[in-house]
Write a protein that holds these residues in place. Structure first.
Motif, short mmCIF file in Angstrom:
data_model
loop_
_atom_site.label_atom_id
_atom_site.label_comp_id
_atom_site.label_asym_id
_atom_site.label_seq_id
_atom_site.Cartn_x
_atom_site.Cartn_y
_atom_site.Cartn_z
N GLU A 80 -32.41 0.05 -0.97
CA GLU A 80 -31.84 -1.28 -1.13
C GLU A 80 -32.25 -1.87 -2.49
O GLU A 80 -33.31 -1.54 -3.02
CB GLU A 80 -32.33 -2.20 -0.01
CG GLU A 80 -31.91 -1.73 1.38
CD GLU A 80 -32.53 -2.57 2.48
OE1 GLU A 80 -33.35 -3.46 2.14
OE2 GLU A 80 -32.23 -2.35 3.66
N VAL A 81 -31.40 -2.72 -3.04
CA VAL A 81 -31.68 -3.40 -4.31
C VAL A 81 -31.76 -4.89 -4.04
O VAL A 81 -30.85 -5.48 -3.44
CB VAL A 81 -30.59 -3.11 -5.37
CG1 VAL A 81 -30.91 -3.85 -6.66
CG2 VAL A 81 -30.48 -1.61 -5.62
N GLU A 82 -32.85 -5.49 -4.47
CA GLU A 82 -33.09 -6.90 -4.22
C GLU A 82 -32.86 -7.71 -5.49
O GLU A 82 -33.41 -7.41 -6.54
CB GLU A 82 -34.51 -7.11 -3.70
CG GLU A 82 -34.85 -8.55 -3.36
CD GLU A 82 -36.27 -8.69 -2.83
OE1 GLU A 82 -37.16 -9.01 -3.64
OE2 GLU A 82 -36.48 -8.45 -1.62
N TYR A 83 -32.03 -8.75 -5.39
CA TYR A 83 -31.78 -9.64 -6.51
C TYR A 83 -32.29 -11.03 -6.15
O TYR A 83 -32.02 -11.55 -5.08
CB TYR A 83 -30.28 -9.72 -6.81
CG TYR A 83 -29.65 -8.42 -7.25
CD1 TYR A 83 -29.76 -7.99 -8.56
CD2 TYR A 83 -28.96 -7.62 -6.33
CE1 TYR A 83 -29.18 -6.80 -8.97
CE2 TYR A 83 -28.38 -6.43 -6.73
CZ TYR A 83 -28.50 -6.02 -8.05
OH TYR A 83 -27.93 -4.83 -8.44
N LEU A 84 -33.04 -11.63 -7.08
CA LEU A 84 -33.58 -12.97 -6.87
C LEU A 84 -32.95 -13.93 -7.87
O LEU A 84 -32.73 -13.58 -9.03
CB LEU A 84 -35.10 -12.98 -7.05
CG LEU A 84 -35.90 -12.07 -6.12
CD1 LEU A 84 -37.38 -12.15 -6.46
CD2 LEU A 84 -35.67 -12.43 -4.67
N LYS A 119 -32.53 -14.99 -2.28
CA LYS A 119 -32.68 -13.52 -2.28
C LYS A 119 -31.41 -12.86 -1.75
O LYS A 119 -30.92 -13.21 -0.70
CB LYS A 119 -33.88 -13.11 -1.41
CG LYS A 119 -34.11 -11.60 -1.40
CD LYS A 119 -35.42 -11.23 -0.70
CE LYS A 119 -35.32 -11.45 0.79
NZ LYS A 119 -36.53 -10.94 1.50
N LEU A 120 -30.89 -11.92 -2.52
CA LEU A 120 -29.72 -11.15 -2.14
C LEU A 120 -30.09 -9.68 -2.12
O LEU A 120 -30.52 -9.13 -3.13
CB LEU A 120 -28.58 -11.40 -3.13
CG LEU A 120 -27.29 -10.59 -2.92
CD1 LEU A 120 -26.64 -10.98 -1.60
CD2 LEU A 120 -26.32 -10.83 -4.07
N VAL A 121 -29.94 -9.05 -0.97
CA VAL A 121 -30.27 -7.63 -0.82
C VAL A 121 -28.98 -6.84 -0.62
O VAL A 121 -28.19 -7.16 0.27
CB VAL A 121 -31.23 -7.39 0.36
CG1 VAL A 121 -31.59 -5.91 0.46
CG2 VAL A 121 -32.49 -8.23 0.20
N LEU A 122 -28.76 -5.83 -1.45
CA LEU A 122 -27.54 -5.05 -1.39
C LEU A 122 -27.85 -3.56 -1.36
O LEU A 122 -28.96 -3.14 -1.68
CB LEU A 122 -26.64 -5.35 -2.60
CG LEU A 122 -26.08 -6.76 -2.73
CD1 LEU A 122 -25.36 -6.92 -4.07
CD2 LEU A 122 -25.13 -7.07 -1.59
N ASN A 123 -26.86 -2.79 -1.02
CA ASN A 123 -26.95 -1.33 -1.06
C ASN A 123 -25.57 -0.82 -1.41
O ASN A 123 -24.56 -1.47 -1.12
CB ASN A 123 -27.42 -0.77 0.27
CG ASN A 123 -28.06 0.61 0.12
OD1 ASN A 123 -27.80 1.31 -0.87
ND2 ASN A 123 -28.88 1.01 1.07
N ILE A 124 -25.50 0.34 -2.01
CA ILE A 124 -24.20 0.92 -2.35
C ILE A 124 -23.44 1.22 -1.07
O ILE A 124 -23.97 1.82 -0.14
CB ILE A 124 -24.39 2.21 -3.18
CG1 ILE A 124 -24.99 1.86 -4.55
CG2 ILE A 124 -23.07 2.93 -3.38
CD1 ILE A 124 -25.30 3.06 -5.40
#
Length: 220
Positions: free
Chosen positions: A104-108, A145-150
């Motif tokens: 997972e990739v976390e964007y703040l 916080k936004l958590v995404l995954n491909i």
């Protein structure tokens, strides 16, 4: 071809029957004469029968075999889960996200005070600490916080580029995740199949209580 047409027609009729059933519920036509309280029989094929993992059961119903098909854009184009509150949306998304392989990739977001409209000697910055700003949950703005995954499906919250189909409510399928940009494919609207790039951007909430109090640098 005949089988395909017959199957499509059957699906259309099934959707019409379900829509009519929902309308009858809303108009109070089911359950016989009543004073606002009645018992309605819900079809077994739309019931969630697992009381211990109702969200998991819902996801499995809407997104069957997701591990085998999550890379297929058409798979998400034909499916969606509607929820009444943002908290429920987040709970469903967190549950769904755990099913995707990969990291997972976390964007703040980078929240700050927009004090251009304040008289500085009347403005107390301590009232708007980073913790307060990061805790704001405003309609039309992403959370801190936004958590995404491909492979995950996402939805835009703002109009970015209406000409190219990037509007509030547009659904996308995440293709790749960079440090400051997200690549995705549009899966709804008139630009289905087009690839787009969503960069970080500065946003200012419009609510009267917090208008001009904060600005957020984040993804939509």
């Amino acid at each position: 071809m005949r089988l395909s047409v017959g199957k499509d027609q059957a699906n259309i009729e099934k959707i019409k029957d379900f829509a009519s059933w929902l309308l009858d519920i809303g108009e109070g036509n089911l359950g016989g004469p009543n004073d606002g309280v009645t018992i309605i029989d819900i079809p077994d094929d739309i019931l969630i029968n697992d009381p211990d993992d109702h969200i998991g059961s819902l996801i499995e119903f809407v997104y069957p075999s997701i591990l085998e098909k999550y890379s297929n854009t058409n798979y998400f184009q034909e499916r969606a889960i509607l929820a009444p509150k943002n908290e429920v949306v987040q709970e469903i998304y967190d549950h769904l996200l755990r099913k995707f392989p990969g990291d997972e990739v976390e964007y703040l977001s980078s929240d700050s005070i927009c004090d251009s409209e304040f008289v500085h000697d009347q403005f107390d910055a301590n009232l708007y600490s980073p913790d307060v700003l990061n805790g704001l949950k405003v309609s039309g703005l992403p959370n801190h916080k936004l958590v995404l995954n491909i492979g995950v499906p996402v939805m835009l919250l703002r109009n970015i580029d209406q000409k190219n189909g990037l509007c509030n409510g547009t659904r996308l399928h995440v293709i790749s995740l960079g440090k400051c940009v997200i690549e995705a494919r549009i899966i709804t609207g008139t630009n289905i199949g087009n690839r787009t790039f969503i960069p970080r951007m500065s946003l200012t909430p419009l609510g009267k209580k917090i208008h001009s109090n904060s600005q957020k640098d984040s993804f939509l």
